[in-house]
Design a protein around this motif. Structure first.
Motif, PDB file in Angstrom:
ATOM      1  N   ILE A  11       0.841  -1.202   0.000  1.00 56.72           N
ATOM      2  CA  ILE A  11       0.000   0.000   0.000  1.00 56.72           C
ATOM      3  C   ILE A  11       0.876   1.252   0.000  1.00 56.72           C
ATOM      4  O   ILE A  11       0.616   2.208  -0.737  1.00 56.72           O
ATOM      5  CB  ILE A  11      -0.979  -0.019   1.183  1.00 56.72           C
ATOM      6  N   ASP A  12       1.930   1.262   0.825  1.00 57.72           N
ATOM      7  CA  ASP A  12       2.850   2.403   0.848  1.00 57.72           C
ATOM      8  C   ASP A  12       3.499   2.606  -0.517  1.00 57.72           C
ATOM      9  O   ASP A  12       3.660   3.738  -0.977  1.00 57.72           O
ATOM     10  CB  ASP A  12       3.930   2.199   1.912  1.00 57.72           C
ATOM     11  N   LEU A  14       2.265   1.769  -3.472  1.00 56.84           N
ATOM     12  CA  LEU A  14       1.253   2.305  -4.390  1.00 56.84           C
ATOM     13  C   LEU A  14       0.990   3.781  -4.108  1.00 56.84           C
ATOM     14  O   LEU A  14       0.825   4.578  -5.039  1.00 56.84           O
ATOM     15  CB  LEU A  14      -0.041   1.499  -4.277  1.00 56.84           C
ATOM     16  N   GLU A  15       0.941   4.140  -2.843  1.00 51.31           N
ATOM     17  CA  GLU A  15       0.734   5.551  -2.479  1.00 51.31           C
ATOM     18  C   GLU A  15       1.883   6.409  -3.001  1.00 51.31           C
ATOM     19  O   GLU A  15       1.673   7.502  -3.531  1.00 51.31           O
ATOM     20  CB  GLU A  15       0.613   5.690  -0.966  1.00 51.31           C
ATOM     21  N   GLY A  16       3.107   5.914  -2.884  1.00 49.66           N
ATOM     22  CA  GLY A  16       4.266   6.647  -3.395  1.00 49.66           C
ATOM     23  C   GLY A  16       4.197   6.837  -4.902  1.00 49.66           C
ATOM     24  O   GLY A  16       4.500   7.911  -5.426  1.00 49.66           O
ATOM     25  N   ARG A  17       3.780   5.799  -5.605  1.00 48.66           N
ATOM     26  CA  ARG A  17       3.645   5.907  -7.064  1.00 48.66           C
ATOM     27  C   ARG A  17       2.568   6.917  -7.434  1.00 48.66           C
ATOM     28  O   ARG A  17       2.723   7.704  -8.371  1.00 48.66           O
ATOM     29  CB  ARG A  17       3.316   4.545  -7.669  1.00 48.66           C
ATOM     30  N   LEU A  18       1.461   6.892  -6.703  1.00 49.58           N
ATOM     31  CA  LEU A  18       0.374   7.830  -6.969  1.00 49.58           C
ATOM     32  C   LEU A  18       0.836   9.276  -6.757  1.00 49.58           C
ATOM     33  O   LEU A  18       0.553  10.160  -7.574  1.00 49.58           O
ATOM     34  CB  LEU A  18      -0.824   7.518  -6.072  1.00 49.58           C
ATOM     35  N   ILE A  19       1.560   9.507  -5.685  1.00 47.24           N
ATOM     36  CA  ILE A  19       2.074  10.856  -5.414  1.00 47.24           C
ATOM     37  C   ILE A  19       3.016  11.300  -6.528  1.00 47.24           C
ATOM     38  O   ILE A  19       2.948  12.451  -6.994  1.00 47.24           O
ATOM     39  CB  ILE A  19       2.762  10.896  -4.034  1.00 47.24           C
ATOM     40  N   ARG A  22       0.935  12.259  -9.533  1.00 47.87           N
ATOM     41  CA  ARG A  22       0.272  13.548  -9.306  1.00 47.87           C
ATOM     42  C   ARG A  22       1.239  14.698  -9.515  1.00 47.87           C
ATOM     43  O   ARG A  22       0.889  15.715 -10.118  1.00 47.87           O
ATOM     44  CB  ARG A  22      -0.297  13.621  -7.900  1.00 47.87           C
ATOM     45  N   GLU A  74     -10.442  10.451  -7.172  1.00 48.13           N
ATOM     46  CA  GLU A  74      -9.189  10.963  -7.724  1.00 48.13           C
ATOM     47  C   GLU A  74      -9.454  12.028  -8.778  1.00 48.13           C
ATOM     48  O   GLU A  74      -8.760  13.047  -8.834  1.00 48.13           O
ATOM     49  CB  GLU A  74      -8.351   9.823  -8.309  1.00 48.13           C
TER      50      GLU A  74
END
Length: 88
Positions: A11-12, A14-19, A22, A74
């Protein structure tokens, strides 16, 4: 590493990739002409509501709704970011 630790790490990640995406998207928008930003605002605004027309997140339940809810959320967040950036 137990199962919960692996899940948290995933999850961390994926969150890093999303950031990162963005931030890249924000930079591309900052470098884009106003006409492109306006067109993207319109496109994002039309996608803030789930594709099935459900505006109430409680109308759909279960895991099948999670992806659609995340997508519409999103799109809303990106719209807010672009809208705020366009005003400056």
């Amino acid at each position: 590493m137990d199962r919960m630790d692996r899940l948290a790490a995933r999850i961390d990640g994926l969150e890093g990739r999303l950031i990162a995406h963005r931030r890249m998207f924000g930079k591309l928008l900052a470098l884009s002409p106003e006409s492109v930003r306006a067109e993207l605002l319109e496109w994002l605004e039309s996608r803030e509501v789930m594709l099935d027309g459900q505006e109430d997140p409680g109308a759909l339940s279960g895991p099948e709704a999670a992806l659609e809810l995340a997508l519409s959320d999103e799109m809303r967040l990106l719209h807010e970011h672009l809208s705020a950036a366009s005003r400056h």
